[in-house]
Design a protein around this motif. Structure first.
Motif, PDB file in Angstrom:
ATOM      1  N   GLN A 128     -11.071 -11.351   6.650  1.00 26.96           N
ATOM      2  CA  GLN A 128     -12.283 -11.688   7.091  1.00 26.96           C
ATOM      3  C   GLN A 128     -12.026 -13.192   8.079  1.00 26.96           C
ATOM      4  O   GLN A 128     -11.784 -14.015   7.762  1.00 26.96           O
ATOM      5  CB  GLN A 128     -13.155 -12.373   5.914  1.00 26.96           C
ATOM      6  N   TYR A 129     -13.133 -12.451   9.074  1.00 27.36           N
ATOM      7  CA  TYR A 129     -12.958 -13.772  10.763  1.00 27.36           C
ATOM      8  C   TYR A 129     -13.861 -13.183  11.564  1.00 27.36           C
ATOM      9  O   TYR A 129     -14.822 -12.194  11.488  1.00 27.36           O
ATOM     10  CB  TYR A 129     -11.907 -13.613  11.270  1.00 27.36           C
ATOM     11  N   ASP A 130     -14.744 -14.142  12.163  1.00 31.72           N
ATOM     12  CA  ASP A 130     -15.516 -13.607  13.413  1.00 31.72           C
ATOM     13  C   ASP A 130     -14.498 -14.304  14.154  1.00 31.72           C
ATOM     14  O   ASP A 130     -14.141 -15.057  14.747  1.00 31.72           O
ATOM     15  CB  ASP A 130     -16.908 -14.086  12.423  1.00 31.72           C
ATOM     16  N   ILE A 131     -15.099 -13.853  15.456  1.00 33.94           N
ATOM     17  CA  ILE A 131     -14.491 -14.255  17.012  1.00 33.94           C
ATOM     18  C   ILE A 131     -15.299 -15.426  16.895  1.00 33.94           C
ATOM     19  O   ILE A 131     -16.952 -15.496  17.369  1.00 33.94           O
ATOM     20  CB  ILE A 131     -15.298 -13.286  17.956  1.00 33.94           C
ATOM     21  N   ALA A 132     -15.226 -16.498  17.506  1.00 29.17           N
ATOM     22  CA  ALA A 132     -15.566 -18.041  17.869  1.00 29.17           C
ATOM     23  C   ALA A 132     -15.414 -18.130  19.516  1.00 29.17           C
ATOM     24  O   ALA A 132     -16.538 -18.554  19.334  1.00 29.17           O
ATOM     25  CB  ALA A 132     -15.018 -19.035  16.680  1.00 29.17           C
ATOM     26  N   HIS A 133     -14.946 -17.621  19.881  1.00 27.96           N
ATOM     27  CA  HIS A 133     -14.602 -17.965  21.838  1.00 27.96           C
ATOM     28  C   HIS A 133     -14.353 -16.745  22.336  1.00 27.96           C
ATOM     29  O   HIS A 133     -13.152 -16.237  21.799  1.00 27.96           O
ATOM     30  CB  HIS A 133     -13.961 -19.159  21.945  1.00 27.96           C
ATOM     31  N   ARG A 134     -14.479 -17.245  23.121  1.00 26.46           N
ATOM     32  CA  ARG A 134     -14.312 -15.344  23.973  1.00 26.46           C
ATOM     33  C   ARG A 134     -14.355 -17.069  25.846  1.00 26.46           C
ATOM     34  O   ARG A 134     -14.951 -17.100  26.097  1.00 26.46           O
ATOM     35  CB  ARG A 134     -14.566 -14.642  24.139  1.00 26.46           C
ATOM     36  N   TRP A 135     -13.319 -15.864  26.238  1.00 20.19           N
ATOM     37  CA  TRP A 135     -12.929 -16.834  27.691  1.00 20.19           C
ATOM     38  C   TRP A 135     -12.560 -15.797  28.684  1.00 20.19           C
ATOM     39  O   TRP A 135     -11.247 -14.887  28.388  1.00 20.19           O
ATOM     40  CB  TRP A 135     -12.711 -17.916  28.705  1.00 20.19           C
ATOM     41  N   SER A 136     -11.806 -16.535  29.674  1.00 22.70           N
ATOM     42  CA  SER A 136     -11.020 -15.652  30.733  1.00 22.70           C
ATOM     43  C   SER A 136     -10.244 -16.792  31.384  1.00 22.70           C
ATOM     44  O   SER A 136     -10.530 -18.562  31.541  1.00 22.70           O
ATOM     45  CB  SER A 136     -11.691 -14.798  31.375  1.00 22.70           C
ATOM     46  N   GLY A 137      -9.061 -16.327  32.880  1.00 22.53           N
ATOM     47  CA  GLY A 137      -8.225 -17.542  33.371  1.00 22.53           C
ATOM     48  C   GLY A 137      -7.383 -16.477  34.228  1.00 22.53           C
ATOM     49  O   GLY A 137      -7.753 -15.310  34.459  1.00 22.53           O
ATOM     50  N   ILE A 138      -7.617 -17.336  35.810  1.00 17.61           N
ATOM     51  CA  ILE A 138      -6.951 -16.319  36.548  1.00 17.61           C
ATOM     52  C   ILE A 138      -5.872 -17.649  37.104  1.00 17.61           C
ATOM     53  O   ILE A 138      -5.573 -17.851  36.709  1.00 17.61           O
ATOM     54  CB  ILE A 138      -7.549 -16.650  37.897  1.00 17.61           C
ATOM     55  N   MET A 139      -4.689 -16.353  37.054  1.00 20.03           N
ATOM     56  CA  MET A 139      -3.350 -15.956  37.419  1.00 20.03           C
ATOM     57  C   MET A 139      -2.729 -15.439  38.483  1.00 20.03           C
ATOM     58  O   MET A 139      -4.107 -15.022  38.812  1.00 20.03           O
ATOM     59  CB  MET A 139      -2.300 -15.435  35.920  1.00 20.03           C
ATOM     60  N   GLY A 140      -1.880 -16.213  38.715  1.00 19.98           N
ATOM     61  CA  GLY A 140      -1.110 -15.625  40.133  1.00 19.98           C
ATOM     62  C   GLY A 140      -0.014 -14.626  39.702  1.00 19.98           C
ATOM     63  O   GLY A 140       1.305 -15.204  38.934  1.00 19.98           O
TER      64      GLY A 140
END
Length: 384
Positions: free
Chosen positions: A330-342
């Motif tokens: 059991q869990y919820d999603i607390a954070h979401r994000w993206s990042g830019i790699m090269g």
């Protein structure tokens, strides 16, 4: 119009570094260590670093077995071994430079989960271990084994045994708190006398006979900065200043769960040749799961510098979490994000002088934590 004070001091330096991510700050520190009397100015477009330095997964890793095998197939064994050695040496440089406590370094080891289609990689285990042995030799272990099978942990970690058919372990990988690492790097750079200006978007570079002119945009206005040398350490954003660059941006998607009581695993985990990655994340509220990746589901869409979420990939991450990594939890999603790699096509980094006053350092290919220290040192050496 600039004041005399701005013209005479605040907009001039011996070395200007574009980008205040892990690559830029590592380079700045290396420059000051080599040239203590040189004035060094770092220009960063964002209030925080704009790429992946504070938006990555916090892996202190050098590559999983299947990723190394893929690199050998693409670039040959010698080039791949040099790259692994660079990553390993870079991690040691970072730890020595900052100290483990400053970046919350933990060495629970690294794992790779193999599905049925990937089991053939185990046939190459002994050969790859033999090839890597010389890189990981230490005063405590003259014949280290880099990857070992740990299938007995699959059930203990709570993974879906119908999907995870084998588990490889390496004791040499670790994990960090990326925010604390960047804070420590910034403090170290400032202690060396490096100046860091944020909100300074470099939009053009002009090489003049005796100096470099960096045109900076801020709040709708432009201001010129001058230096004897300029090092471009913007990684994925390099094509904006150097269109002929061979690098492409690659966006990575990440999510973090709410705390999970009695989370059974610790460490960093690679899945599907490193296209997916997950780890435990210790917080005051308890252990969470951090999961990222899925870029291979939409390469074209994720070749982007926009810090957007991709619903398709976020859904795939949730599905992988629910069906394979943490079924019946059991869990919820607390954070979401993206990042830019090269990324470069051959996945090999590049550091070189491109003109009398310009140096480029780029192409970490998702391994910035491991590579930035050693690439920054290489870039600084070109100033001598």
């Amino acid at each position: 119009m600039r004041s005399f004070w701005e013209y005479d001091a605040l907009t001039r330096a011996d070395v200007i570094i574009v980008g205040a991510g892990i690559m830029g700050l590592s380079t700045a520190i290396s420059v000051k260590e080599r040239l203590p009397t040189a004035s060094v100015l770092v220009l960063e477009r964002g209030i925080l670093p704009s790429g992946a330095s504070t938006r990555n997964a916090g892996f202190a890793c050098f590559g999983s077995l299947t990723e190394i095998l893929s690199d050998i197939h693409k670039n040959g064994e010698d080039a791949t071994l040099r790259l692994v050695e660079q990553r390993w040496r870079g991690l040691q440089m970072l730890r020595q430079r900052l100290g483990d406590e400053a970046m919350s370094f933990e060495q629970h080891g690294g794992y790779e989960t193999l599905c049925a289609e990937q089991l053939s990689a185990i046939d190459s285990l002994e050969r790859v271990n033999a090839a890597l042995r010389g890189i990981f030799i230490s005063e405590h272990d003259s014949a280290p084994t880099v990857f070992v099978l740990k299938n007995e942990h699959i059930a203990h970690f709570g993974f879906n045994q119908n999907r995870v058919k084998a588990l490889l372990h390496s004791p040499f990988e670790g994990q960090i708190h990326s925010g604390r690492m960047m804070q420590a790097l910034s403090e170290r750079a400032l202690a060396h006398g490096v100046r860091i200006l944020t909100g300074a978007d470099v939009v053009a570079l002009e090489e003049e006979p005796h100096q470099m002119r960096c045109v900076v945009r801020h709040l709708g206005n432009t201001l010129d900065f001058f230096a004897k040398h300029c090092i471009l350490a913007t990684n994925a954003f390099l094509p904006e200043l150097l269109p002929e660059s061979s690098i492409q941006p690659a966006r990575g998607q990440i999510l973090v769960t709410t705390p999970i009581p009695a989370l059974p695993f610790r460490g960093v985990f690679h899945y599907d040749e490193g296209f997916y990655y997950f780890r435990n994340l210790a917080t005051p509220e308890g252990q969470r799961i951090l999961l990222g990746g899925g870029r291979n589901l939409a390469f074209e869409e994720e070749t982007s510098t926009a810090l957007d979420l991709n619903p398709r990939i976020q859904t795939a991450l949730e599905e992988l979490l629910r069906t394979t990594i943490a079924p019946d939890v059991q869990y919820d999603i607390a954070h979401r994000w993206s990042g830019i790699m090269g990324f470069r096509e051959d996945k090999l980094p590049e550091v070189r002088r491109i003109s009398a006053r310009r140096i480029i350092a780029f192409g970490c290919n998702g391994m910035g934590v491991a590579l930035s220290s050693v690439l920054g040192e290489e870039a600084a050496s070109l100033l001598a």
